[in-house]
Design a protein around this motif. Structure first.
Motif, short mmCIF file in Angstrom:
data_model
loop_
_atom_site.label_atom_id
_atom_site.label_comp_id
_atom_site.label_asym_id
_atom_site.label_seq_id
_atom_site.Cartn_x
_atom_site.Cartn_y
_atom_site.Cartn_z
N VAL A 169 -5.04 7.81 0.36
CA VAL A 169 -4.36 7.92 1.65
C VAL A 169 -2.95 7.36 1.53
O VAL A 169 -2.77 6.25 1.01
CB VAL A 169 -5.15 7.16 2.74
N PRO A 170 -1.95 8.07 1.99
CA PRO A 170 -0.58 7.55 1.94
C PRO A 170 -0.46 6.21 2.66
O PRO A 170 -1.15 5.97 3.67
CB PRO A 170 0.24 8.63 2.66
N VAL A 171 0.39 5.35 2.15
CA VAL A 171 0.56 4.01 2.72
C VAL A 171 0.86 4.08 4.21
O VAL A 171 0.34 3.28 5.01
CB VAL A 171 1.68 3.25 1.98
N SER A 172 1.65 5.04 4.63
CA SER A 172 2.05 5.14 6.03
C SER A 172 0.88 5.46 6.95
O SER A 172 0.97 5.26 8.17
CB SER A 172 3.13 6.22 6.19
N GLU A 173 -0.24 5.97 6.39
CA GLU A 173 -1.39 6.35 7.20
C GLU A 173 -2.56 5.39 7.09
O GLU A 173 -3.55 5.53 7.82
CB GLU A 173 -1.87 7.75 6.79
N GLN A 174 -2.45 4.41 6.19
CA GLN A 174 -3.59 3.53 5.93
C GLN A 174 -3.97 2.68 7.14
O GLN A 174 -5.17 2.50 7.42
CB GLN A 174 -3.28 2.64 4.72
N ASP A 175 -3.01 2.16 7.85
CA ASP A 175 -3.32 1.35 9.03
C ASP A 175 -4.07 2.16 10.07
O ASP A 175 -5.02 1.66 10.71
CB ASP A 175 -2.03 0.79 9.64
N ALA A 176 -3.68 3.41 10.25
CA ALA A 176 -4.35 4.26 11.24
C ALA A 176 -5.80 4.52 10.84
O ALA A 176 -6.70 4.53 11.69
CB ALA A 176 -3.61 5.58 11.38
N TYR A 177 -6.04 4.69 9.54
CA TYR A 177 -7.41 4.91 9.06
C TYR A 177 -8.25 3.67 9.32
O TYR A 177 -9.38 3.76 9.82
CB TYR A 177 -7.40 5.22 7.56
N PHE A 178 -7.70 2.52 8.97
CA PHE A 178 -8.47 1.29 9.16
C PHE A 178 -8.77 1.07 10.63
O PHE A 178 -9.89 0.72 11.01
CB PHE A 178 -7.71 0.08 8.60
#
Length: 628
Positions: free
Chosen positions: A396-405
Motif C-alpha cells: 500500500v502506498p505510504v499516502s494511503e496507509q493511514d486510511a487503511y489502518f
C-alpha cells in the motif's frame, strides 16, 4: 514415609485413651534406705510395666496408622473424582451449558462432602501433630474443606449468575447495548469472585506437602483453582466497569491510541494515529482515526530531563505524539496523550485512554467477524496482524496507509460492540486480560472510582511495580527509523537458581533477539521498511535502545553480552534505576543478554517477564522454576 511409618515413630512413648503421646519419666524414690533386693524387684516391676505399656502403645498406634492410611486412600479417591469433575468447568465458557453444570454439581458435592467429612475426624486432627509429615495431613484437611466450599457455595452461585445473564438480551440493535442485565449481574459476580479468591488464598497458604501422594493432587487443585479464579476475576472486572464504561451514568469518551509494533517503543510501538470512542447509555460510536502528522507539532517534547537523557542517542527522540510509548509506564503515556488530544482541533473531555495494536485488532476480528477491505482483501483472526505490521508497508502506498489502518481499526471496534451477547462479552473479557498482560491493549481510566477495574486490574501496565508478584522488564525502542521490528524475534529463558535465606529468590535470565529478515525482503524492501537513511544502522539492521528493569524491591547483577551490543549501564528514570544498552542486529544475527535477578524478600510468586509486545501472541518465554 507412609502413614504406617508414622504409627511407629514414637513406639516407646505412652498414649492416653485419646491416643495422645505422654513421655514416661520415673520419679526419684525418697525411700533410699530400702534394701538392694527391694530395689531390684521395683526396677524389674517398673521395667515390665514400661514394656507392657509400650506393647499396648505399639498395637494402638499400628491400628491407628492402618486406619488413617485407609481413610487417606478414601480421601484421595474422593478428591480425584472431584477434580476430574471440576475440570469440566475449568474454563468459564463451559458454564454456558446449564445442563452440564446441573449434571455435575450433585456428584461434585457428594465427593467433596465425603472427603471433607473424613478429613475432619478426630484421628486426622491428632495426626496433624506428627513431626514434619503432620503438615501433609494439615494440607489434605485444608484442601478438602476448600474444595467442598467451592462445590457447595461458589460454583452454584456462579452458575446461577451466569445463567441469569446469559438469558438476558444485551443487544438492543446495531451498536446499542442494554446495560441493565450487566448491572443486575454485578453483585452476584462480586460475591462469587470474593468467595473464589478467598478459597484460592486459603489453598495457597496451606503447608507445602512432602509426600508425592499429597503433593500431586494438591498442585492440581491449586492449578485448577487458579485458572478458574483468574477467569472469574477478569469477568468480574469487566462486569463491574462495563455499565459506566458504556455510559450508563452519562456520556463517556475515550481516546484510542493506535500503535505499530513494527517500530518498537517500550510499551508498544510508534503511535501512528489517534481516534475516539464514545458511549452514551449503551449507544456506541467509534470516531475516525487521525494520522500522527496532525498532532506532531502540538506541545513540543513531552519528556522530562531524565527521559530525554536516556533517549538522546543513537536517535534523539523528539517525544512528540509518535514517541509517547517510549515510556515503560503507561500511566505516563496516558496522561500525555490526553494533554495532546485536548490541545488538538478534536478537543473533547477525556474519560480514559485505550491503547491498541494490530494484534489486538486481529483478536477482535476473530471474535466479532472478518473485515473486508475496499480492495476485496479479507482480514481474519489469523492474518490481520501480519497485514497491518508488514504487508501494508509492502503493498500500500505510504499516502494511503493511514486510511487503511483507520478503516480496519474502526470496523473492528464497531464490530466488537455490535450484536452483543453475554457469551461474546465473556470472550471479550478473557481476551482483554491476556492482551493487556502482553501489552497489546491498554485500558486506562481517569476516574478514580473506576481505576481499580482498569489500570488497577492490570489492564494498563507500568514498569515492574509489585514486590509480591515480581517481574523483570525488558523494553525495546527502535532507533533505526524503519518497520524492522516485525522481523526481530525474541526468546527469553528464566531459570530459578536459588531460594535465599532472607526469603528472596534468585533467577538467571537469558534474553536473545534475532533478526530474521528473509533475503528476499532485504533485497526487495523499501526504505520505509528497511530504514538505513538516517546514518543509524544499515538497511535491514535494527538498532535497539533496550531498557532492563529489576523487580520492585529487587536487583539485577552480573550482566554478560554476546553479539553486537553494548555492556548495559545503569541510569535513573521516573523514580527507578533501569539498565540500558544499544544492540545492533544485522540480518541473520543475534544478540544475547544474560543477567541474574534477585527478587524482593516479599515476593510470593515466581519471577515473570514484562516486555515490549511483538507482532503475535506468543511471548516466547520459557520458565524453569523447578529448582529448590
Amino acid at each position: 514415609m507412609s502413614f504406617d511409618d508414622y504409627a511407629f515413630s514414637h513406639k516407646h512413648d505412652e498414649r492416653d485413651e485419646h491416643g495422645i503421646v505422654h513421655h514416661r519419666r520415673e520419679d526419684s524414690n525418697p525411700h533410699h534406705h530400702r534394701n538392694h533386693r527391694h530395689r531390684s524387684h521395683t526396677a524389674r516391676n517398673v521395667s515390665l510395666t514400661v514394656v507392657a505399656i509400650a506393647i499396648i502403645a505399639i498395637a494402638v498406634a499400628a491400628l491407628l496408622g492402618v486406619k488413617l492410611y485407609k481413610q487417606a486412600q478414601e480421601v484421595k479417591y474422593e478428591e480425584s473424582q472431584a477434580l476430574a469433575l471440576l475440570s469440566n468447568v475449568q474454563n468459564v465458557s463451559q458454564l454456558n451449558n446449564a445442563a452440564a453444570v446441573s449434571a455435575i454439581l450433585p456428584k461434585l458435592q457428594a465427593h467433596t462432602a465425603k472427603a471433607a467429612d473424613i478429613a475432619n475426624g478426630s484421628l486426622w486432627k491428632l495426626a496433624t501433630h506428627v513431626p514434619v509429615y503432620g503438615d501433609d495431613i494439615t494440607t489434605v484437611r485444608g484442601m478438602t474443606q476448600t474444595m467442598n466450599s467451592f462445590a457447595t457455595q461458589a460454583l452454584p452461585q456462579l452458575s446461577k449468575t451466569m445463567q441469569t445473564m446469559l438469558g438476558s438480551k444485551l443487544s438492543s440493535g446495531n451498536r446499542q447495548i442494554n446495560v441493565q442485565p450487566i448491572i443486575d449481574a454485578q453483585s452476584g459476580f462480586s460475591e462469587v469472585n470474593k468467595d473464589i479468591q478467598s478459597d484460592l488464598d486459603q489453598l495457597k497458604w496451606l503447608p507445602e506437602p512432602h509426600l508425592a501422594e499429597v503433593k500431586q493432587p494438591y498442585d492440581l487443585a491449586v492449578q485448577q483453582f487458579t485458572a478458574v479464579s483468574n477467569q472469574i476475576d477478569q469477568i468480574n472486572n469487566l462486569i463491574q466497569v462495563m455499565p459506566k464504561f458504556l455510559g450508563s451514568g452519562g456520556t463517556r469518551t475515550y481516546v484510542i491510541m493506535a500503535q505499530t509494533t513494527s517500530e518498537a517503543r517500550s510499551s508498544g510501538g510508534l503511535v501512528g494515529s489517534l481516534g475516539s470512542f464514545t458511549a452514551n447509555n449503551g449507544s456506541i460510536s467509534v470516531g475516525s482515526f487521525h494520522p500522527n502528522a496532525e498532532f506532531i507539532n502540538l506541545g513540543g517534547s513531552h519528556a522530562n530531563a531524565q527521559e530525554e537523557e536516556v533517549f538522546k542517542s543513537p536517535l534523539d527522540f523528539s517525544f512528540d505524539i509518535r514517541d509517547l510509548a517510549a515510556f515503560p509506564d503507561f500511566s505516563r503515556t496516558a496522561e500525555t496523550v490526553k494533554s495532546v488530544w485536548q490541545v488538538s482541533k478534536y478537543k473533547t473531555s477525556v474519560d480514559g485512554i485505550m491503547g491498541i495494536d494490530p494484534v489486538f485488532v486481529q483478536e477482535m476480528i476473530g471474535i466479532s467477524g472478518n473485515v473486508t477491505l475496499p480492495t476485496g482483501q479479507v482480514l481474519t483472526g489469523s492474518n490481520t496482524a501480519q497485514f497491518m505490521l508488514n504487508g501494508i508497508y509492502k503493498d500500500v502506498p505510504v499516502s494511503e496507509q493511514d486510511a487503511y489502518f483507520s478503516y480496519v481499526a474502526s470496523a473492528a471496534m464497531n464490530n466488537v460492540f455490535s450484536n452483543m451477547t453475554a457469551t461474546k462479552m465473556i470472550k471479550i473479557a478473557q481476551s482483554f486480560s491476556s492482551l493487556a498482560n502482553q501489552r497489546h491493549l491498554y485500558l486506562y481510566s481517569f476516574h478514580s472510582d473506576e481505576a481499580k477495574y482498569f489500570q488497577g486490574a492490570g489492564l494498563a501496565k507500568n514498569a515492574p511495580n509489585s514486590e509480591t508478584d515480581p517481574e523483570t522488564g525488558i523494553y525495546l525502542n527502535e532507533n533505526n527509523p524503519s518497520k524492522l521490528d516485525w522481523y526481530v524475534h525474541r526468546k527469553t529463558v528464566i531459570t530459578r537458581t536459588s531460594y535465599n535465606q532472607n526469603g528472596s529468590q534468585t533467577y538467571h535470565v537469558a534474553f536473545t533477539a534475532t533478526n530474521t529478515i528473509p533475503s528476499a525482503d532485504l533485497a526487495s524492501g523499501n526504505t520505509y521498511i528497511l530504514g538505513g537513511t538516517g546514518n543509524i544502522g544499515a538497511p535491514g539492521t535494527p538498532v535497539e535502545r533496550i531498557l532492563f528493569y529489576a523487580p520492585q524491591g529487587g536487583s539485577i547483577r552480573n550482566f554478560s553480552v554476546s553479539g553486537n551490543a553494548e555492556q548495559p549501564t545503569q541510569v535513573s528514570m521516573d523514580g527507578k534505576k533501569p539498565w540500558t544498552s544499544v544492540a545492533t542486529i544485522a540480518p541473520g544475527k543475534s544478540v544475547t543478554y544474560s543477567y541474574d535477578v534477585t527478587t524482593s524478600i516479599n515476593a510470593t510468586s515466581d519471577l515473570t517477564l514484562d516486555q515490549t509486545p511483538m507482532g503475535w501472541l506468543d511471548p516466547e518465554v520459557t520458565y524453569k522454576t523447578d529448582t529448590k
